[in-house]
Write an enzyme that holds these catalytic residues in place. Structure first.
Site, PDB file in Angstrom:
ATOM      1  N   GLY A  59      50.805 -28.082  22.000  1.00 50.48           N
ATOM      2  CA  GLY A  59      49.799 -27.076  21.651  1.00 50.48           C
ATOM      3  C   GLY A  59      49.008 -27.573  20.465  1.00 50.48           C
ATOM      4  N   CYS A  86      56.115 -32.448  21.942  1.00 54.38           N
ATOM      5  CA  CYS A  86      55.134 -32.459  20.863  1.00 54.38           C
ATOM      6  C   CYS A  86      55.270 -31.200  20.003  1.00 54.38           C
ATOM      7  CB  CYS A  86      53.744 -32.649  21.465  1.00 54.38           C
ATOM      8  SG  CYS A  86      52.540 -33.187  20.272  1.00 54.38           S
ATOM      9  N   TYR A  87      54.288 -30.306  20.040  1.00 63.51           N
ATOM     10  CA  TYR A  87      54.410 -29.067  19.254  1.00 63.51           C
ATOM     11  C   TYR A  87      55.712 -28.335  19.587  1.00 63.51           C
ATOM     12  CZ  TYR A  87      53.316 -24.350  17.562  1.00 63.51           C
ATOM     13  OH  TYR A  87      53.350 -23.137  16.935  1.00 63.51           O
ATOM     14  N   HIS A 173      54.011 -37.510  25.000  1.00 70.67           N
ATOM     15  CA  HIS A 173      53.780 -36.720  26.221  1.00 70.67           C
ATOM     16  C   HIS A 173      54.317 -37.451  27.455  1.00 70.67           C
ATOM     17  CE1 HIS A 173      51.414 -33.456  24.522  1.00 70.67           C
ATOM     18  NE2 HIS A 173      51.100 -34.353  23.607  1.00 70.67           N
ATOM     19  N   GLU A 175      54.401 -36.325  30.397  1.00 74.50           N
ATOM     20  CA  GLU A 175      53.725 -35.861  31.618  1.00 74.50           C
ATOM     21  C   GLU A 175      52.467 -36.652  31.957  1.00 74.50           C
ATOM     22  OE1 GLU A 175      53.928 -34.382  28.750  1.00 74.50           O
ATOM     23  OE2 GLU A 175      52.153 -33.237  28.223  1.00 74.50           O
ATOM     24  N   SER A 227      37.586 -19.286  55.864  1.00 75.22           N
ATOM     25  CA  SER A 227      36.301 -19.818  55.398  1.00 75.22           C
ATOM     26  C   SER A 227      36.064 -21.206  55.961  1.00 75.22           C
ATOM     27  CB  SER A 227      36.320 -19.906  53.873  1.00 75.22           C
ATOM     28  OG  SER A 227      37.206 -20.938  53.479  1.00 75.22           O
ATOM     29  N   GLY A 228      37.094 -21.762  56.594  1.00 74.96           N
ATOM     30  CA  GLY A 228      36.984 -23.150  57.059  1.00 74.96           C
ATOM     31  C   GLY A 228      37.583 -24.106  56.037  1.00 74.96           C
ATOM     32  N   GLY A 229      37.864 -23.613  54.825  1.00 73.41           N
ATOM     33  CA  GLY A 229      38.436 -24.450  53.776  1.00 73.41           C
ATOM     34  C   GLY A 229      39.954 -24.561  53.902  1.00 73.41           C
ATOM     35  N   VAL A 230      40.533 -25.391  53.024  1.00 76.16           N
ATOM     36  CA  VAL A 230      41.964 -25.680  53.112  1.00 76.16           C
ATOM     37  C   VAL A 230      42.809 -24.430  52.832  1.00 76.16           C
ATOM     38  CG1 VAL A 230      43.806 -27.167  52.235  1.00 76.16           C
ATOM     39  CG2 VAL A 230      41.455 -27.994  52.254  1.00 76.16           C
ATOM     40  N   ASP A 231      42.489 -23.732  51.735  1.00 74.71           N
ATOM     41  CA  ASP A 231      43.369 -22.644  51.300  1.00 74.71           C
ATOM     42  C   ASP A 231      43.447 -21.516  52.328  1.00 74.71           C
ATOM     43  OD1 ASP A 231      43.247 -24.267  49.133  1.00 74.71           O
ATOM     44  OD2 ASP A 231      42.041 -22.913  47.902  1.00 74.71           O
ATOM     45  N   SER A 232      42.285 -21.095  52.826  1.00 72.02           N
ATOM     46  CA  SER A 232      42.329 -19.981  53.779  1.00 72.02           C
ATOM     47  C   SER A 232      42.925 -20.438  55.113  1.00 72.02           C
ATOM     48  CB  SER A 232      40.936 -19.363  53.973  1.00 72.02           C
ATOM     49  OG  SER A 232      40.092 -20.239  54.661  1.00 72.02           O
ATOM     50  N   SER A 233      42.711 -21.692  55.468  1.00 72.64           N
ATOM     51  CA  SER A 233      43.274 -22.172  56.739  1.00 72.64           C
ATOM     52  C   SER A 233      44.790 -22.243  56.663  1.00 72.64           C
ATOM     53  CB  SER A 233      42.736 -23.565  57.080  1.00 72.64           C
ATOM     54  OG  SER A 233      41.345 -23.524  57.190  1.00 72.64           O
ATOM     55  N   LYS A 373      47.371 -27.308  44.613  1.00 73.73           N
ATOM     56  CA  LYS A 373      46.589 -27.772  45.758  1.00 73.73           C
ATOM     57  C   LYS A 373      47.311 -28.850  46.583  1.00 73.73           C
ATOM     58  CE  LYS A 373      42.389 -27.460  47.580  1.00 73.73           C
ATOM     59  NZ  LYS A 373      41.629 -26.204  47.714  1.00 73.73           N
TER      60      LYS A 373
END
Ligand code: XMP
Length: 517
Positions: A59, A86-87, A173, A175, A227-233, A373
């Site tokens: 942070g 870190c913090y 870090h 990550e 919508s044709g997109g990944v998430d809604s499909s 995602k």
């Protein structure tokens, strides 16, 4: 049934780190479920959630600052392993009586870290390894019950462990990709210190989610907006897997879609998935609403309104609909201030064009709200969605309207659609589509002079926008080979009537945005 994948949970307490989501993604990649929670989550709530381990993120604050964010000190008495980064390390050390001394100077960048104990957190890590430091005015040395595990030239306590408790700290870090053995260190914490087994696997997530959707939905009907997109499909495919015939999908064809999009949604969802698919042909309604409008925000506003009206009209015809499924993802939940205790309160408004208001009267189902995602993509493949859909670039809700600069007309949309299709086809054929994050054509609101044969032309200009990015917050323009750019340009001017010039956008974001409007 096997243990639920989320029964093995890590909580990441967020102290405002720019890397919070990255820590979460790394842990998920190591097959352990994790959630980001507020830094001040009460110890009782943590105990209820039964995490295997806690990570205190970095942070920007200094632990000496009077208003520095702190955690509930009783967390350290729960007997749950803690890793402070870190913090988070300074805070843990301070809370447990260690003395935290300020650094002589800020440290930012790579450092060589020498490991003292090649076991526990550092098992399998080379004796000398590069780590990424990013800290301002803070800890160099912790005294008291804390033992040094590793050091760098400027930081004698680059890593530490409490003498008697399972409390660890890393000043660097683990990550970020600049710490090449960081994943190994995180893995050691998860598997060796916290005793995780790696239950977070997409196939077990799928079977558990299907089981809980079946139970929650019962015999009621669900509407899925596509919508044709990944998430809604992926959302739709998941619901179809769970409660097949009770799902009705609504796909609004707003006339602002790319070439072949309606057909491909139809092919996927009526073919393979045999869904009850309602395609609403509303192009004329959208075009009418956009007549004479050039202002980008006004375009978005009108498209948003018409979308809701069209969707509502169609949903009304679906008898007995009780649930509405939405493809909200975990980053949306985090960015809208959601916590482990509640679903997304409100999704970012900028990207919510094409979203639906709460007042529609349905109960919301958000089966992807714990996923990043890349996990959604894996789930999509597991559900049998085609790769072309799963790895599709994002496409904005207002569609081609915000890529058709100036007024939106059927004729201008035709020009843009054809040019865009050529661009995408060439990128796919050359293997560049998967190497870029987003690529599209933009129809500029100007004409330019050209020569064709013996004649002078005065026609449209197409701009190509192709970017690389991980998060869409910043982006760089893609360094496409010149001959590929040349081929795309030649094909567009030769085959799209009304275009005589193609230009390439070489601006990064910031200062430009990815879209032109
Ligand atoms: P910008 O242009 O802000 O775009 O750099 C970042 C990402 O957001 C997408 N975008 C939108 N998506 N509705 C959407 O659903 C919108 O109004 C909208 N505006 C931008 C853009 O395509 C890119 O992926």
């Amino acid at each position: 049934m096997t243990a639920a994948p989320e029964s093995e949970r890590i909580l990441i307490l967020d102290f405002g780190s720019q890397y919070g989501q990255l820590i979460a993604r790394r842990i998920r990649e190591l097959n352990v479920f994790c959630q980001i929670v507020r830094h001040d989550i009460p110890a009782e709530r943590v105990a209820e959630l039964k995490p295997r381990g806690l990570i205190l993120s970095g942070g920007p604050a200094s632990v000496y600052a009077p208003n520095a964010p702190r955690c509930d000190p009783r967390l350290f008495d729960l007997g749950i392993p803690v890793l402070g980064i870190c913090y988070g390390m300074q805070l843990a050390c301070q809370a447990l009586g260690g003395k935290v001394l300020p650094a002589e100077r800020r440290e930012f960048g790579p450092a060589i870290c020498r490991i003292r104990e090649a076991n526990g957190l550092f098992a399998g890590v080379s004796a000398e390894t590069t780590v990424w430091m990013s800290h301002g005015d803070q800890v160099q040395l912790v005294q008291g019950d804390f033992l040094p595990l590793a050091s760098t030239d400027t930081c004698p306590m680059a890593a530490t462990r409490h003498r008697t408790r399972a409390v660890y700290g890393l000043q660097f870090h683990p990550e970020v990709s600049h710490t090449p053995q960081g994943t190994r260190i995180l893995r050691n914490f998860l598997y060796d210190v916290c005793g995780c087994q790696g239950l977070w696997q997409i196939d077990s997530f799928l079977s558990q989610t299907v089981a809980s959707l079946v139970e929650r939905i019962g015999n009621k009907r669900v509407i899925c907006g596509l919508s044709g997109g990944v998430d809604s499909s992926v959302t739709a495919a998941l619901l179809l897997r769970a409660v097949g015939r009770q799902v009705s999908c609504i796909f609004v064809d707003n006339g602002l879609l790319r070439q072949g999009e309606v057909e491909s949604v139809k092919r996927t969802f009526t073919g393979h998935f045999q869904a009850d698919l309602h395609i609403v042909d509303a192009g004329a309604r959208f075009l009418q609403a956009l007549e004479g409008v050039s202002d980008p925000q006004e375009k978005r506003r009108r498209i948003g309104h018409v979308f809701i009206d069209v969707f509502k009209d169609e949903a009304r015809h679906i008898e007995g609909a009780h649930f509405l499924a939405q493809g909200t993802l975990y980053p949306d939940v985090i960015e809208s201030g959601g916590t482990v205790d509640g679903p997304a309160a409100n999704i970012k408004t900028h990207h919510n064009v094409g979203g639906l208001p709460k007042e529609l009267g349905f109960e919301l189902i958000e089966p992807l709200k714990d996923l990043f995602k890349d996990e959604v993509r894996k789930l999509g493949l597991e559900l049998g969605l085609p790769e072309t859909l799963v790895y599709r670039h994002p496409f904005p809700g207002p569609g081609l309207a915000v890529r058709c600069l100036g007024p939106v007309t059927a004729d201008r949309l035709r020009v843009l659609r054809q040019a865009d299709a050529i661009l995408l086809e060439e990128l796919k054929q050359s293997g560049w589509y998967r190497k870029t994050a987003q690529a599209f054509a933009v129809l500029l609101p100007i004409h330019s002079v050209g020569v064709m044969g013996d004649g002078r032309t005065y026609e449209n200009v197409i701009a190509l926008r192709i970017v690389q990015t991980d998060d869409f917050m910043t982006a760089d323009w893609s360094k496409l080979p010149y001959d590929l750019l040349g081929k795309i340009s030649a094909r567009i001017v030769n085959s799209v009537a009304g275009v005589n010039r193609v230009v390439y956008d070489i601006t990064s974001k910031p200062p430009a945005t990815i879209e032109w409007e």
